[in-house]
Design an enzyme around this catalytic site. Structure first.
Site, mmCIF file in Angstrom:
data_model
loop_
_atom_site.group_PDB
_atom_site.id
_atom_site.type_symbol
_atom_site.label_atom_id
_atom_site.label_comp_id
_atom_site.label_asym_id
_atom_site.label_seq_id
_atom_site.Cartn_x
_atom_site.Cartn_y
_atom_site.Cartn_z
ATOM 1 N N HIS A 224 0.834 -1.205 0.000
ATOM 2 C CA HIS A 224 0.000 0.000 0.000
ATOM 3 C C HIS A 224 0.870 1.257 0.000
ATOM 4 C CE1 HIS A 224 -3.616 2.373 1.480
ATOM 5 N NE2 HIS A 224 -2.613 3.178 1.805
ATOM 6 N N GLU A 225 1.842 1.293 0.924
ATOM 7 C CA GLU A 225 2.707 2.466 1.023
ATOM 8 C C GLU A 225 3.633 2.574 -0.191
ATOM 9 O OE1 GLU A 225 1.805 4.434 3.091
ATOM 10 O OE2 GLU A 225 1.196 3.479 4.957
ATOM 11 N N HIS B 72 1.795 4.246 -3.044
ATOM 12 C CA HIS B 72 1.809 5.707 -2.907
ATOM 13 C C HIS B 72 3.145 6.269 -3.390
ATOM 14 C CE1 HIS B 72 -1.965 6.292 -0.891
ATOM 15 N NE2 HIS B 72 -1.641 5.585 0.178
#
Length: 267
Positions: A58-59, A62
């Protein structure tokens, strides 16, 4: 010449992430093998390691989207190595979400990586950076549930089936919560570039408390019911039953004893 954005050390996968992936694989094998004496413990490690892997992805989503949008600083910060220890909010991004999984069986959104927004031009790029994280959770949920919606669960051991279902449900809850248009969450980050300057300034002070507000709202029975109904409908669309998820959660909480499977799950 090697820049900060292209330096190989800034893109090399972290041994920490590799260890997490190895733990997920090893515990998944133990669940699949049906070692009765360790099944519950194996499900626990499979789900927790899988959940942390998803948080790292997820990170990373980004960060890599921000890199392509113009913020080359994310490389030097170590965000592209998938190392959870490199995130600016390790407590919010990793520790707290894992605690909530253990205590309540909900995929709590983590804290975002620090993006230098001033380096990025264009509102669409800012929106895509915010959307990349929840999209990764949604994609992970799709992969985990693929055996369900492809009707390929015939030879899958029940315990592994339940573990997949529970881990997929965590991804769905994380995607739902992250996409809420609340300051501090990714859903608001998608909308923020399109708001007026005055609206952004008014919302800014609430960003640090957005996640707390959402968590508090989930304690309201009516809100909680709507949220879990939405999660349940999507899981059913993916051909994952409530029993699959419920038994997965029971196996995950191995310290309470393994569940009594009195009802045969639907195929």
């Amino acid at each position: 010449m090697t820049s900060a954005a292209t330096h190989p050390d800034h893109h090399r996968i972290s041994p920490v992430f590799l260890a997490l992936a190895a733990t997920m694989a090893a515990s998944g094998w133990a669940v699949w093998s049906g070692l009765a004496e360790v099944t519950g413990v194996a499900v626990f490690f499979f789900v927790v390691s899988g959940w942390i892997v998803s948080l790292c992805l997820h990170e990373y989503a980004h960060a890599v989207t921000a890199l392509r949008g113009g913020d080359i600083s994310v490389a030097a910060k170590g965000y592209l190595t998938l190392n959870p220890l490199k995130y600016t909010h390790a407590m919010l991004s990793i520790v707290l979400p894992v605690v909530f999984v253990v205590l309540g069986g909900i995929g709590l959104p983590g804290g975002a990586v620090y993006i230098e927004r001033g380096r990025i031009k264009g509102r669409w790029k800012h929106s895509l950076i915010s959307a990349a994280g929840p999209a990764t959770n949604a994609l992970f949920a799709g992969v985990l549930t693929a055996p369900f919606w492809l009707d390929a669960m015939g030879n899958v051991p029940f315990a592994f089936r339940y573990a997949l279902a529970f881990l997929a449900m965590l991804q769905v809850t994380a995607a739902f919560l992250n996409l809420l248009p609340v300051p501090g969450l990714d859903g608001y980050g998608v909308l923020e570039p399109w708001l007026s300057h005055a609206a952004r300034r008014q919302a800014e002070p609430f960003a640090p408390f957005g996640l707390l507000v959402v968590f508090g709202c989930l304690w309201i029975p009516a809100v909680n019911g709507v949220f879990w109904d939405a999660v349940g409908h999507l899981m059913h669309f993916l051909n994952v039953s409530d029993l699959d998820v419920s038994y997965g959660y029971d196996y995950f909480r191995f310290w309470q004893g393994e569940p009594e499977l009195s009802v045969t799950p639907r195929q």
